[in-house]
Design an enzyme around this catalytic site. Structure first.
Site, PDB file in Angstrom:
ATOM      1  CB  SER B  52      -0.903  -0.006   1.214  1.00 54.34           C
ATOM      2  OG  SER B  52      -1.583  -1.238   1.260  1.00 54.34           O
ATOM      3  CB  THR B  53       3.276   2.844  -0.664  1.00 52.43           C
ATOM      4  OG1 THR B  53       3.820   4.128  -0.487  1.00 52.43           O
ATOM      5  CG2 THR B  53       4.213   2.051  -1.538  1.00 52.43           C
ATOM      6  CB  THR B  54       2.154   5.533  -5.277  1.00 51.99           C
ATOM      7  OG1 THR B  54       0.829   5.028  -5.227  1.00 51.99           O
ATOM      8  CG2 THR B  54       2.575   5.676  -6.735  1.00 51.99           C
ATOM      9  CG  ASP B  69       2.446   7.610  -0.869  1.00 50.53           C
ATOM     10  OD1 ASP B  69       3.209   6.663  -1.176  1.00 50.53           O
ATOM     11  OD2 ASP B  69       1.520   7.478  -0.056  1.00 50.53           O
ATOM     12  CE  LYS B  85       4.905   5.315   2.151  1.00 52.84           C
ATOM     13  NZ  LYS B  85       3.667   5.443   1.383  1.00 52.84           N
TER      14      LYS B  85
END
Lengths: 259, 274
Positions: B52-54, B69, B85
């Site tokens: 869950s992230t981009t 993000d 991240k």
């Protein structure tokens, strides 16, 4: 028979003489604080003698390459695992030397049936100011000499490592006179080269030599040696943006500073 | 004392081992996780796990740009909106992570120390291929956790290869440790399908190919892509200008890593995104 105390003392004395003889041909290393860091410098022809140990710690060594390698690996392993499990700020040269290297070297030296470490080490740890730089020398028998701590009134901003005790003392005498606080790198390289020259002259003369050679003799010997040997130098940078402070200077870079 | 001397003796033989092996010898890093038999109910399938992230990265005229993000989620809850991240591994290497933070940060830490340990012990810099492979190996060692439904990590690795043909290099991985070198761009995480579409479009039919963009143009495209991902993906945080939460954007070039300051991102956002 070695169990008798007298025999043991005799064996240790013999061993000390043997190790000193083995180490007597090493090229000296000078380490000194300057405004922007700590400089390590030596002259040599073949193998590397100045090494990165951890973010803020560097080491210079003379002795048998195999023994130097074992001690170097030990130091890097200890510092790296400490830095990984805790943090880089918890890696301390004082602890590395006092609690890890010194006991092992002393033990190897005094176990007369085993081989001692044929190596002398000098360490430098960069601090926020030259007054907080730590220098530390570890001898083959585990003895430690520092540049002054624990409330000592006079703190030296340099450390030397040479083949013999006599030449060590000559180098220290020389630097005590000629060292200036807050030098530029350029001046530090000059001072370190001259100190090296003193140490090298002292090492090649007879052991009885206690007199500091005069300025001209130092300069002459330095220039003669510079013609045939390479400068090996490294800097621990005081205000680097990165956590890793060690930077090796190439021979060209060091020579360009002499111009 | 005796034990210390013995411990030191091992060092003479240990010079060839890599840093994870050293940590394992000292009991500081877990053994590679065992792969459980899924047929006997070992856990949820790896396929159902989300990252869950981009995260996105592409090559531009100044090297590689890596952007991520700031949102960290657990299920449907936003846990943290300032997660970083995009992690610096060494002077020229970035690792951007999608997946479980605990595993990912631990991997980044091991990796960072591995490269330095190699340089210090072997007296030379690890090659780019060696670095890429080191991350692959860490992912492979983690496969057991992935199969158990915890600890999936899908990273991007960006670095600058200073060899005889200096160039920016970009790699992406799958959760099992396979590595792929990206020619132009890479994206990972739950919001990546949208991002991949944008980067593909821009690269082929945009004003100019990604590799020719200057820094401002590159930042602009990265922000637009992240905003697009945040539009439909709940796990991707958008740009929150009132709270001054901006994506992390870093570039890798010959001169090393640069972190773009927030005001610069804000300025580009103002000019070309908002």
């Amino acid at each position: 028979m070695i169990e008798e105390p007298y025999r043991w003392v005799e064996a240790i004395a013999n061993r000390r003489e043997y190790v000193e003889t083995q180490l007597s041909s090493g090229s000296p290393i000078a380490a000194l604080s300057f405004r922007d860091g700590i400089l390590f410098l030596t002259l040599g022809r073949n193998r590397q003698k100045i090494f990165e140990i951890y973010d803020r710690i560097a080491m210079g060594a003379i002795g048998h390459p195999g023994d130097i390698e074992r001690l170097r690996m030990a130091a890097i392993e200890l510092a790296s695992t400490e830095g990984f499990t805790r943090s880089a700020a918890d890696v301390s040269l004082r602890r590395l030397a006092h609690y890890s290297l010194s006991p092992v070297m002393k033990n190897a030296f005094e176990q007369v049936y085993g081989a001692p470490f044929l190596a002398r080490l000098v360490f430098g740890e960069i601090g926020p100011t030259p007054d907080e730089d730590l220098f530390l020398r570890v001898e083959y028998d585990g003895a430690i000499a520092t540049n002054g701590s624990g409330g000592a009134p006079v703190r030296q901003h340099f450390a030397v490592l040479s083949a013999t005790t006599a030449s060590n003392e000559l180098m220290e005498t020389f630097l005590r006179d000629s060292y200036k606080i807050d030098m530029e790198l350029r001046e530090a390289v000059r001072a370190a080269l001259d100190a090296w020259s003193v140490g090298h002259l002292g090492g090649t003369r007879s052991n009885g030599e206690k007199q500091l050679p005069d300025r001209d003799a130092i300069a002459k010997h330095r220039d003669e040696q510079l013609a045939t040997a390479g400068i090996e130098a490294a800097v621990l940078e005081r205000n680097a943006s990165s956590a890793i402070r060690y930077r090796a200077l190439t021979d060209e870079e060091a020579r360009s500073l002499l111009a | 004392m005796e034990q210390r001397a013995m411990a030191l003796d091992q060092f003479s033989l240990g010079s060839g081992e890599d840093f994870p092996a050293l940590l394992r010898r000292k009991g500081l890093l877990g053994q590679p996780t065992a792969i459980v038999d899924l047929a006997r109910g070992g856990g949820s399938s790896a396929m159902t796990q989300t990252e869950s992230t981009t995260i996105l990265a592409f090559k531009f005229s100044g090297g590689v740009l890596v952007a991520g993000d700031r949102r960290a989620t657990s299920g449907h809850t936003v846990v943290y909106d300032r997660a970083d991240k995009v992690l610096e591994i060494d002077r020229h290497s970035l690792m951007a992570i999608a997946g479980v933070p605990a595993t990912a940060w631990e991997m980044a830490r091991v990796l960072e120390h591995s490269f330095q340990y190699f340089r210090r012990t072997q007296l030379q810099e690890m090659s780019v291929d060696g670095k890429v492979r080191a991350l692959s190996k860490l992912l492979r060692d983690n496969l057991g956790f992935v199969m158990q439904g915890v600890g999936v990590v899908v990273p991007i690795f960006a670095t600058y290869d200073g060899n005889s043909h200096p160039e920016a290099r970009l790699y992406f991985y799958d959760a099992m440790g396979a590595q792929f070198e990206a020619a132009d761009y890479a994206a990972t995480g739950s919001g990546s399908p949208a991002v991949r579409g944008i980067l593909y479009y821009e690269n082929n039919w945009g004003a100019k190919p990604l590799k020719d963009l200057n820094e401002d143009e590159a930042v602009s495209i990265a922000l637009r892509a992240l905003n697009t991902a945040a539009e439909t993906d709940t796990a991707t945080g958008g740009i929150d200008r009132t709270a001054k939460i901006f994506p992390v954007i870093k570039t890798v070039s010959r001169d090393g890593i640069t972190t773009l300051p927030n005001d610069k991102i804000d300025k580009v956002y103002n000019e070309s995104v908002a």
